[in-house]
Design a protein around this motif. Structure first.
Motif, PDB file in Angstrom:
ATOM      1  N   ARG A   1     -33.627  10.652 -27.935  1.00  0.00           N
ATOM      2  CA  ARG A   1     -33.876  12.090 -27.806  1.00  0.00           C
ATOM      3  C   ARG A   1     -35.177  12.387 -28.537  1.00  0.00           C
ATOM      4  O   ARG A   1     -35.367  11.966 -29.678  1.00  0.00           O
ATOM      5  CB  ARG A   1     -32.739  12.902 -28.411  1.00  0.00           C
TER       6      ARG A   1
ATOM      7  N   ILE B   1     -33.995  13.861 -23.478  1.00  0.00           N
ATOM      8  CA  ILE B   1     -33.332  12.549 -23.506  1.00  0.00           C
ATOM      9  C   ILE B   1     -33.928  11.621 -22.446  1.00  0.00           C
ATOM     10  O   ILE B   1     -34.027  11.986 -21.274  1.00  0.00           O
ATOM     11  CB  ILE B   1     -31.811  12.691 -23.292  1.00  0.00           C
TER      12      ILE B   1
ATOM     13  N   THR C   1     -33.383   7.834 -20.753  1.00  0.00           N
ATOM     14  CA  THR C   1     -32.358   6.810 -20.575  1.00  0.00           C
ATOM     15  C   THR C   1     -32.993   5.593 -19.916  1.00  0.00           C
ATOM     16  O   THR C   1     -33.532   5.685 -18.817  1.00  0.00           O
ATOM     17  CB  THR C   1     -31.205   7.335 -19.705  1.00  0.00           C
ATOM     18  N   CYS C   2     -32.910   4.454 -20.605  1.00  0.00           N
ATOM     19  CA  CYS C   2     -33.451   3.197 -20.093  1.00  0.00           C
ATOM     20  C   CYS C   2     -32.320   2.353 -19.536  1.00  0.00           C
ATOM     21  O   CYS C   2     -31.430   1.936 -20.275  1.00  0.00           O
ATOM     22  CB  CYS C   2     -34.168   2.447 -21.219  1.00  0.00           C
ATOM     23  N   ASN C   3     -32.357   2.124 -18.218  1.00  0.00           N
ATOM     24  CA  ASN C   3     -31.477   1.146 -17.584  1.00  0.00           C
ATOM     25  C   ASN C   3     -32.205  -0.188 -17.708  1.00  0.00           C
ATOM     26  O   ASN C   3     -33.270  -0.378 -17.120  1.00  0.00           O
ATOM     27  CB  ASN C   3     -31.218   1.504 -16.127  1.00  0.00           C
TER      28      ASN C   3
ATOM     29  N   THR D   1     -38.255  11.365 -20.611  1.00  0.00           N
ATOM     30  CA  THR D   1     -37.283  12.308 -21.144  1.00  0.00           C
ATOM     31  C   THR D   1     -37.064  13.418 -20.124  1.00  0.00           C
ATOM     32  O   THR D   1     -37.973  13.824 -19.404  1.00  0.00           O
ATOM     33  CB  THR D   1     -37.754  12.912 -22.483  1.00  0.00           C
TER      34      THR D   1
ATOM     35  N   CYS E   1     -37.301  -1.568 -18.895  1.00  0.00           N
ATOM     36  CA  CYS E   1     -36.614  -0.436 -18.252  1.00  0.00           C
ATOM     37  C   CYS E   1     -36.806  -0.555 -16.746  1.00  0.00           C
ATOM     38  O   CYS E   1     -37.853  -1.009 -16.280  1.00  0.00           O
ATOM     39  CB  CYS E   1     -37.192   0.896 -18.731  1.00  0.00           C
TER      40      CYS E   1
ATOM     41  N   ASN F   1     -26.887  -0.268 -17.234  1.00  0.00           N
ATOM     42  CA  ASN F   1     -27.126   1.166 -17.135  1.00  0.00           C
ATOM     43  C   ASN F   1     -26.942   1.835 -18.486  1.00  0.00           C
ATOM     44  O   ASN F   1     -26.020   1.502 -19.229  1.00  0.00           O
ATOM     45  CB  ASN F   1     -26.206   1.801 -16.092  1.00  0.00           C
ATOM     46  N   GLU F   2     -27.837   2.760 -18.794  1.00  0.00           N
ATOM     47  CA  GLU F   2     -27.800   3.542 -20.036  1.00  0.00           C
ATOM     48  C   GLU F   2     -27.768   2.662 -21.285  1.00  0.00           C
ATOM     49  O   GLU F   2     -27.138   2.996 -22.280  1.00  0.00           O
ATOM     50  CB  GLU F   2     -26.619   4.510 -20.032  1.00  0.00           C
TER      51      GLU F   2
ATOM     52  N   GLN G   1     -30.913   4.900 -25.071  1.00  0.00           N
ATOM     53  CA  GLN G   1     -31.186   6.334 -24.919  1.00  0.00           C
ATOM     54  C   GLN G   1     -31.804   6.853 -26.204  1.00  0.00           C
ATOM     55  O   GLN G   1     -31.373   6.490 -27.297  1.00  0.00           O
ATOM     56  CB  GLN G   1     -29.911   7.132 -24.654  1.00  0.00           C
TER      57      GLN G   1
ATOM     58  N   ALA H   1     -38.937   5.042 -18.736  1.00  0.00           N
ATOM     59  CA  ALA H   1     -37.985   6.130 -18.472  1.00  0.00           C
ATOM     60  C   ALA H   1     -38.573   7.373 -19.126  1.00  0.00           C
ATOM     61  O   ALA H   1     -39.114   7.303 -20.229  1.00  0.00           O
ATOM     62  CB  ALA H   1     -36.626   5.798 -19.090  1.00  0.00           C
TER      63      ALA H   1
ATOM     64  N   LYS I   1     -28.456   5.564 -28.127  1.00  0.00           N
ATOM     65  CA  LYS I   1     -27.844   4.289 -27.741  1.00  0.00           C
ATOM     66  C   LYS I   1     -28.886   3.198 -27.864  1.00  0.00           C
ATOM     67  O   LYS I   1     -30.054   3.457 -27.604  1.00  0.00           O
ATOM     68  CB  LYS I   1     -27.356   4.322 -26.281  1.00  0.00           C
TER      69      LYS I   1
END
Length: 186
Positions: free
Chosen positions: A48, A97, A99-101, A92, A83, A42-43, A46, A90, A27
């Motif tokens: 991986r 994975i 995820t950066c808010n 993994t 983030c 939020n999210e 993202q 953030a 994302k």
């Protein structure tokens, strides 16, 4: 204080150079994120992270830092974003994975986001832009007309003027304001 150590070989047995981990952007799907100043998306971002070679090729790598920052870091000069995690990063998870808010602030406008993975790797060739729009009303700033007195039915000297702003100080034109007398029998 907890310290987490994840070791990734840079040199293989026999002296060969190990491949950098693979980083896949999940994302955002597009290259543009749109959000309001003073909010957290939020999210928003993202990625991986997996091993690129060797016997663990394709295996997720936990505890790799994802740091995202807007090119601009001065909220008085333009949009800002980081983030929301501790240290603005953030990590993994066990599935690789992160995820950066995304905490958005500063002025309105368009900026590029710089994403750094593991302190050395970027999302190479994968630019993410952030369009910052006004946040919700947060402050009513009185500009003129407060604390006047006069006779009943008479016009006051100054008109009432106020400015509505979001949490980052951006002016929100066209907002409705209801004026009221707070002292009875005034």
């Amino acid at each position: 204080v907890n310290f987490i150590v994840t070791t990734i070989l840079s040199t293989l047995p026999g002296g060969g150079q190990a491949a950098q981990p693979l980083v896949e952007r999940i994302k955002p799907v597009d290259s543009l994120i749109v959000g309001q100043t003073g909010t957290t998306l939020n999210e928003a971002i993202q990625v991986r992270v997996v091993a690129a070679a060797g016997i663990q090729s394709g295996q997720p790598i936990p505890n790799v830092a994802l740091r995202v920052r807007a090119e601009n870091t001065d909220p008085t000069q333009g949009p800002t974003a980081v983030c929301s995690g501790e240290g603005d990063v953030a990590l993994t998870d066990s599935s690789g994975i992160a995820t950066c808010n995304l905490k958005i602030g500063g002025k309105l406008g368009l900026t590029s986001l710089n994403a750094n993975i593991g302190g050395t790797q970027s999302l190479g060739g994968s630019t993410i832009n952030l369009q910052v729009r006004p946040g919700p009303p947060a402050v009513i700033r009185i500009l003129q007309g407060n604390n006047q007195s006069g006779n009943p039915g008479a016009r006051l000297t100054l008109a009432f003027v106020a400015q509505v702003e979001d949490a980052s100080g951006n002016i929100l034109p066209g907002q409705t304001a209801n004026w009221e007398i707070v002292t009875p029998n005034s």
